[in-house]
Scaffold this motif. Structure first.
Motif: not given
Length: 384
Positions: A270-276, A323-326
């Motif tokens: 989730k942190a990675l997706v947020h970063q991307v 991230p909030d949709k995972m």
């Protein structure tokens, strides 16, 4: 990820301008066997989450097609598995098997330690279910230490491997490669895997470094000499080596199990997706190209995704999933009463998961209640 999105325009090269366009058997640390060097090699993969691939489709830019296309490695899963597979879903959803390989070859030997014996294991496995409309996703992590009945399978070189009962899940990959791993997952879940993505240690580390690190917040100190990780509680921007240590660590948090490590991995995804999503590469074509170059060298795909255009179309369908949709869960398991270092599928609860995904519905909370967890939830957060 497929028909719902189309490739973006061609990407400029470096320096060029861009045209817009619980169970009852839970154990404490003391009963767990200290893993060997090879068993410590759990790697977060998420090539769906593999940052570079998401960036390729998510930024509105294209690629130096021929060079990047030549970087890609693909395997023909469909040819190896034939027709004896679950039916494809007809509800607009897709399932992707994402694996992290602990191969010791190449640059991975230095990172993971141990010797190169010519084999690899799927030390991280995630089923990513993308719901109809591609606005949200369900992610199911499969613990590598789960004892399963592996079906007979044929690898992509035509080699045949007999079925085996009561073997560790991650042995499917070491036995028959990607095709055998896919068939085993399909046998366990009853779900058709529409795509396959794999990444290894060095690729993961390089992607994180190219992205400029990933920010996370830890709620407690994490110190694990085995994974070379030493973090104090607080917010950190992890470089590639630290990120690899985080997704490999198991003794520094929770009950010391692989289940706890999975919870750390899910938080890091989730942190990675947020970063991307927030990286803002459109004004930096050189950095965008470097990430694309690393990503295409890093990922092994099924043959349907074995070109840059296909990967861009695939990744384009993920742009709306933040991230909030995972919704991320671990396949329902219980600790094996006969072996402190193994887990067993909690079949009734697991079936709730598979039935929900097959029907493109949310995974019910009841499916994971009362199952083994690893006790590391909340230790790592996105650091927003």
């Amino acid at each position: 990820m497929s028909a719902e999105s189309t490739p973006d325009p061609a990407i400029p090269g470096p320096g060029q301008s861009r045209t817009p366009g619980p169970g009852p058997g839970r154990r404490g640390k003391g009963r767990r066997r200290k893993p060997t060097a090879k068993r410590r090699k759990a790697l977060l993969v998420a090539a769906w989450s593999a940052a570079g691939i998401v960036v390729l489709g998510g930024t509105g830019a294209g690629v130096l097609y021929f060079k990047l296309n030549g970087n890609l490695t693909s395997v023909d899963i469909d040819q190896a598995l034939g027709a004896d597979r679950p039916e494809k879903a007809d509800n607009g959803s897709e399932n992707i098997l994402v694996l992290g390989s602990d191969t010791r070859s190449g640059g991975n030997k230095k990172l993971g330690g141990g010797t190169d014996d010519g084999t690899a294991r799927s030390d991280t496995a995630m089923i990513v279910h993308v719901y109809k409309g591609h606005k949200k996703a369900g992610v199911v992590s499969i613990p590598r230490d789960t004892l399963v009945d592996r079906p007979d399978c044929t690898d992509t070189d035509g080699g045949e491997h007999p079925a085996a009962d009561g073997v560790m899940f991650n042995s499917a990959y070491s036995t028959g490669g990607a095709a055998c791993a896919v068939k085993t997952v399909e046998s366990i879940s009853g779900l058709r895997m529409d795509h396959y993505l794999e990444v290894d240690f060095s690729g993961f580390q390089n992607l994180i470094d190219d992205l400029g690190g990933v920010q996370v917040t830890t709620s407690e100190d994490i110190k694990d000499p085995d994974s070379h990780l030493d973090l104090t509680a607080g917010t950190h921007r992890l470089d590639g080596e630290q990120a690899l240590g985080l997704v490999r660590t198991r003794h520094g948090v929770g009950d010391g199990s692989d289940l706890g490590r999975i919870q750390l991995q899910q938080a890091f995804v989730k942190a990675l997706v947020h970063q991307v999503k927030d990286i803002g590469l459109l004004g930096n074509p050189k950095k965008l190209y470097d990430i694309a170059d690393t990503a295409t060298k890093t990922v092994t795909t099924d043959s349907d995704l074995g070109s840059v255009n296909s990967l861009m179309s695939f990744a384009g369908g993920l742009k709306g999933i933040g991230p909030d949709k995972m919704h991320m869960v671990t396949m329902p398991v219980i600790y094996d009463p006969a072996d402190a270092n193994r887990v067993l599928v909690e079949k009734d609860k697991a079936q709730q998961v598979w039935t929900a995904l097959k029907n493109d519905r949310p995974i019910p909370a009841s499916a994971t209640q009362g199952t083994a967890t690893g006790e590391a939830k909340g230790v790592v957060n996105t650091g927003e």
